[in-house]
Scaffold this active site. Structure first.
Site, PDB file in Angstrom:
ATOM      1  N   GLU A  68     -17.280 -14.133 -16.535  1.00  0.00           N
ATOM      2  CA  GLU A  68     -17.631 -15.594 -17.647  1.00  0.00           C
ATOM      3  C   GLU A  68     -18.312 -14.948 -18.666  1.00  0.00           C
ATOM      4  O   GLU A  68     -17.559 -15.008 -19.845  1.00  0.00           O
ATOM      5  CB  GLU A  68     -17.790 -16.545 -16.959  1.00  0.00           C
ATOM      6  CG  GLU A  68     -16.913 -17.042 -15.771  1.00  0.00           C
ATOM      7  CD  GLU A  68     -17.306 -18.374 -15.217  1.00  0.00           C
ATOM      8  OE1 GLU A  68     -16.563 -19.359 -15.374  1.00  0.00           O
ATOM      9  OE2 GLU A  68     -18.312 -18.380 -14.632  1.00  0.00           O
ATOM     10  N   TYR A  85     -13.365 -35.075 -39.969  1.00  0.00           N
ATOM     11  CA  TYR A  85     -13.154 -34.378 -38.492  1.00  0.00           C
ATOM     12  C   TYR A  85     -12.889 -32.895 -38.870  1.00  0.00           C
ATOM     13  O   TYR A  85     -13.025 -31.924 -37.819  1.00  0.00           O
ATOM     14  CB  TYR A  85     -11.934 -35.078 -37.978  1.00  0.00           C
ATOM     15  CG  TYR A  85     -10.813 -35.480 -38.713  1.00  0.00           C
ATOM     16  CD1 TYR A  85      -9.765 -34.302 -38.905  1.00  0.00           C
ATOM     17  CD2 TYR A  85     -10.318 -36.477 -39.241  1.00  0.00           C
ATOM     18  CE1 TYR A  85      -8.687 -34.432 -39.732  1.00  0.00           C
ATOM     19  CE2 TYR A  85      -9.345 -36.849 -39.978  1.00  0.00           C
ATOM     20  CZ  TYR A  85      -8.454 -35.977 -40.249  1.00  0.00           C
ATOM     21  OH  TYR A  85      -7.185 -36.115 -40.827  1.00  0.00           O
ATOM     22  N   GLU A 137     -21.223 -28.840 -18.142  1.00  0.00           N
ATOM     23  CA  GLU A 137     -22.091 -30.276 -18.409  1.00  0.00           C
ATOM     24  C   GLU A 137     -23.174 -29.802 -19.534  1.00  0.00           C
ATOM     25  O   GLU A 137     -23.159 -30.643 -20.269  1.00  0.00           O
ATOM     26  CB  GLU A 137     -22.834 -30.273 -17.292  1.00  0.00           C
ATOM     27  CG  GLU A 137     -21.997 -30.868 -15.946  1.00  0.00           C
ATOM     28  CD  GLU A 137     -21.307 -29.905 -15.112  1.00  0.00           C
ATOM     29  OE1 GLU A 137     -20.876 -30.178 -13.960  1.00  0.00           O
ATOM     30  OE2 GLU A 137     -21.538 -28.542 -15.440  1.00  0.00           O
ATOM     31  N   LYS A 155     -12.186 -26.582 -18.734  1.00  0.00           N
ATOM     32  CA  LYS A 155     -12.122 -25.001 -18.499  1.00  0.00           C
ATOM     33  C   LYS A 155     -11.009 -24.699 -17.683  1.00  0.00           C
ATOM     34  O   LYS A 155     -11.218 -24.689 -16.614  1.00  0.00           O
ATOM     35  CB  LYS A 155     -13.418 -24.944 -17.779  1.00  0.00           C
ATOM     36  CG  LYS A 155     -13.932 -23.565 -17.736  1.00  0.00           C
ATOM     37  CD  LYS A 155     -15.286 -23.463 -17.063  1.00  0.00           C
ATOM     38  CE  LYS A 155     -15.630 -21.874 -16.801  1.00  0.00           C
ATOM     39  NZ  LYS A 155     -17.084 -21.896 -16.037  1.00  0.00           N
TER      40      LYS A 155
END
Length: 122
Positions: free
Chosen positions: A22, A54, A74, A99
């Site tokens: 990863e 934005y 998290e 994810k």
């Protein structure tokens, strides 16, 4: 608060995760953001300076996603919430980090973490 700005499906490539692959290869992350703030002045005056831009926010969020790797989504979500709350007009921010290519050895549709933080929780 009833007023809300949402940004859904912001995609950026990051190197977050606990597995070496990863970190080495990276993967796409999708982020949804909801900001709660008073939009009455911006609406009344038709003035961008009285609201959250934005487009600018998206750039700041992508910088975090593509930046320093973390093990957990998290932690990534927490960093993104902090970016949202940097604007003092934002009273509450909800960030969902998806994810979709998590290394799970089973078929799945999505893995996501959702954090909701208010100004008082900073």
């Amino acid at each position: 608060m009833a007023d809300r700005i949402t940004l859904k499906g912001l995609r950026a490539r990051g190197r977050h995760g606990v597995l070496p692959a990863e970190r080495a290869e990276g993967q796409d992350f999708l982020v949804d953001v909801a900001l709660e703030l008073d939009l009455s002045a911006a609406a009344r005056d038709d003035d961008l300076t009285k609201t959250v831009d934005y487009g600018v926010l998206a750039g700041k969020l992508v910088k975090v996603i593509t930046g320093e790797p973390v093990d957990l989504i998290e932690t990534l979500a927490d960093r993104l919430v902090d970016v949202c709350l940097d604007d003092e007009r934002v009273q509450t921010a909800t960030v969902t980090v998806h994810k979709p290519h998590a290394p799970i050895p089973h078929e799945f549709a999505d893995v996501a973490v959702r954090l909701r933080r208010g100004r008082a929780e900073r």
